[in-house]
Design a protein around this motif. Sequence first.
Motif, PDB file in Angstrom:
ATOM      1  N   MET A 192      -1.786 -23.933 -53.271  1.00  0.00           N
ATOM      2  CA  MET A 192      -2.106 -22.689 -53.974  1.00  0.00           C
ATOM      3  C   MET A 192      -2.440 -21.581 -52.981  1.00  0.00           C
ATOM      4  O   MET A 192      -1.967 -20.450 -53.111  1.00  0.00           O
ATOM      5  N   LEU A 193      -3.256 -21.946 -52.005  1.00  0.00           N
ATOM      6  CA  LEU A 193      -3.679 -20.963 -51.009  1.00  0.00           C
ATOM      7  C   LEU A 193      -2.474 -20.382 -50.265  1.00  0.00           C
ATOM      8  O   LEU A 193      -2.330 -19.165 -50.148  1.00  0.00           O
ATOM      9  N   PHE A 194      -1.575 -21.268 -49.802  1.00  0.00           N
ATOM     10  CA  PHE A 194      -0.365 -20.802 -49.113  1.00  0.00           C
ATOM     11  C   PHE A 194       0.394 -19.819 -49.984  1.00  0.00           C
ATOM     12  O   PHE A 194       0.841 -18.768 -49.526  1.00  0.00           O
ATOM     13  N   LEU A 195       0.565 -20.202 -51.265  1.00  0.00           N
ATOM     14  CA  LEU A 195       1.410 -19.405 -52.137  1.00  0.00           C
ATOM     15  C   LEU A 195       0.756 -18.069 -52.477  1.00  0.00           C
ATOM     16  O   LEU A 195       1.441 -17.044 -52.570  1.00  0.00           O
ATOM     17  N   VAL A 196      -0.559 -18.086 -52.658  1.00  0.00           N
ATOM     18  CA  VAL A 196      -1.259 -16.834 -52.943  1.00  0.00           C
ATOM     19  C   VAL A 196      -1.137 -15.896 -51.745  1.00  0.00           C
ATOM     20  O   VAL A 196      -0.768 -14.721 -51.888  1.00  0.00           O
ATOM     21  N   GLY A 246     -10.022 -12.019 -47.919  1.00  0.00           N
ATOM     22  CA  GLY A 246     -10.774 -12.116 -49.169  1.00  0.00           C
ATOM     23  C   GLY A 246     -10.163 -13.134 -50.114  1.00  0.00           C
ATOM     24  O   GLY A 246     -10.867 -13.964 -50.706  1.00  0.00           O
ATOM     25  N   ALA A 247      -8.832 -13.078 -50.237  1.00  0.00           N
ATOM     26  CA  ALA A 247      -8.140 -14.010 -51.133  1.00  0.00           C
ATOM     27  C   ALA A 247      -8.339 -15.448 -50.674  1.00  0.00           C
ATOM     28  O   ALA A 247      -8.533 -16.359 -51.479  1.00  0.00           O
ATOM     29  N   LEU A 283     -11.724 -16.458 -51.639  1.00  0.00           N
ATOM     30  CA  LEU A 283     -11.824 -16.540 -53.096  1.00  0.00           C
ATOM     31  C   LEU A 283     -11.173 -17.816 -53.628  1.00  0.00           C
ATOM     32  O   LEU A 283     -11.739 -18.503 -54.483  1.00  0.00           O
ATOM     33  N   VAL A 284      -9.988 -18.133 -53.105  1.00  0.00           N
ATOM     34  CA  VAL A 284      -9.310 -19.350 -53.558  1.00  0.00           C
ATOM     35  C   VAL A 284     -10.157 -20.577 -53.229  1.00  0.00           C
ATOM     36  O   VAL A 284     -10.300 -21.492 -54.036  1.00  0.00           O
ATOM     37  N   ASP A 285     -10.760 -20.549 -52.040  1.00  0.00           N
ATOM     38  CA  ASP A 285     -11.626 -21.670 -51.647  1.00  0.00           C
ATOM     39  C   ASP A 285     -12.827 -21.783 -52.570  1.00  0.00           C
ATOM     40  O   ASP A 285     -13.264 -22.872 -52.915  1.00  0.00           O
ATOM     41  N   ARG A 286     -13.374 -20.632 -52.962  1.00  0.00           N
ATOM     42  CA  ARG A 286     -14.590 -20.609 -53.765  1.00  0.00           C
ATOM     43  C   ARG A 286     -14.301 -20.977 -55.217  1.00  0.00           C
ATOM     44  O   ARG A 286     -15.031 -21.750 -55.835  1.00  0.00           O
TER      45      ARG A 286
END
Lengths: 278, 315
Positions: free
Chosen positions: B238-242, B299-300, B303-306
């Motif tokens: 998800m992180l990669f894609l975001v 930031g993203a 945020l994804v981690d959080r």
Amino acid sequence: MGTKRTTVDVFWRLLLLLWAITIVFPILWILYESLKTNKEFFADIWALPQSLHWENYTKAWTSYKLGSAFLNTLYYVGASLLLGTFLVTLNAYALTRLQFRGRKLIWSVIMLSLFLPGINALIPQYVLMRELHLTNSLTGLIILDSFGESVFFLLLLGGFLQSLPKELEESAFMDGASLFQVFWRIIVPLSTPGIVTVAIFKFLNLYNNFLQPFIYLSDPKKHTIGVNMYHANQKMQYSTDWVTLFAGVTIAMIPSILIYIVFQKRIAEGATLGTVKG
Amino acid sequence: MAKPETAPRPLPAIRTSWLRKEKTQKRLFVLLAVGPCLFGYLLFTLYPNILSVYYAFLNWDGLTEPQFVGLDNFLRLFQDPFVWRALSHNLLLMLTIPALTVGISLFLAYVLINKGYREAPFYKVLFFFPNVLATVVIALLWAFVYDGSYGMLNGLLKLVGIDNGEFYWLGDSRTALWALLPPAIWGGVGFYVIIFMNAMKAIPPSLYESAILDGASHMTRFVRITVPLIQPIVRVGMLFLVLGSLKGFEMMLILTNGGPSGATDVIGLYMFNLAFGAEMHNYGYASAIGMLLFVILVGAKLLVDRLSPNEQIEY
């Protein structure tokens, strides 16, 4: 597994087939359209060619100047691949198997790259390259792409190198071998599978690299295949020579297809390690 | 008596010289092995990254003398409607591409792993194939899909009786941005199928067996067992894609260059065109947008981690 097949399975299998078709069909379509005449293509975009017009390929080769683009790509990809793979192997060996002062610091500086998105550095990098007189030069691109750190490649090779027993090097040192000899005669042969995987991924990255050749190479004589195909597509707005464009795209696809067919297993294995590639 | 004492004496001398020789040799080796890559990285990656902060405070066309303008670029940025339009396009891509790519990949990976179909190994190889293709090739291929007069999509629609009158999917501002989703998903799914399959293989079959005994359907098993267990790898995906949908712009550069009338302009492309585009160049302003993008990306990432549940699930 002795699972029984039900009607739901038919549905699942159809979905799998559907996804497979979205991949195979467009590629096959381009392949067979590339062998038609424009007239045939305009008449019916689904019909198979009546006779095979291989001359579309010679036309694509000459009108998109793929001959010189091919040589440029070969030089850029080949030299970056050799130099880059050699340097990263040497680097990975020193960083994972040798103890020296500053090693930890260097690792943390390299890890910093995972937080850098890179996109904001495009402009200063371009200005820097221009000041170094490395723009509009394939050699400049080779330098840019060969000297640098890649966490993905370092970890991939590091994993390989760490699995080699320490005794191998020690006994070689006892016999009076130098570090250079140990690296070249023992480490490199033993970690060949890892080095090959790195080289495959480097090849794919370099061959598929569009943005850097596009930014840095302004002289059309220096363009790579990808950049030439981009311009060929742009020109399509004014000409309507579709079949030649299909042939050109097919030519651009061939290296990727060949590499994938030969190294499919290694690419899949490498991809599972790819989750560290920030 | 004297003999055994004298015999070992030369040895330490040899050893120290050998050691010293080895030490300088090692230093030289480390310098040659680590130096070139590290130097290249410091010069071509770190230095430009640091410099990009300074550039953001300049008014500079890249040729004439740069002017220091303080925060002007940033003030302009917040009032620039093109920045916000581009960012809204990024937002749409960010909300659709990661979810669809991960969703399709999870589904395909689950079916390929757990159904034991004969054709599964072949599909695994085939599905990855688009990932090795160059962006230029993928873009042109989809240009052929979307073409109004001779595109595959309109041709298919005609076959099923829908004639939309040579509708250019990439040439209409209502559809152009949406038309960019399929190439991105098509080109990305294979990679995630492979990594999800790899993660799913590590799930012990015993976990499924008890669920099967309880009569759990594939759907239940997928939602309750498979996805939670491979959740860490899903989050990385998800992180990669975001991040990719926030900073990626190559596909737009090749297919539409932001058009028609800005309908597919994304922030990375806007920045790129300000710096390298056909019109007037503004390295300073483009760098300020680069800084904004940098902040958004970091930031993203946080945020994804959080946002995604962080606890490790073990059964």
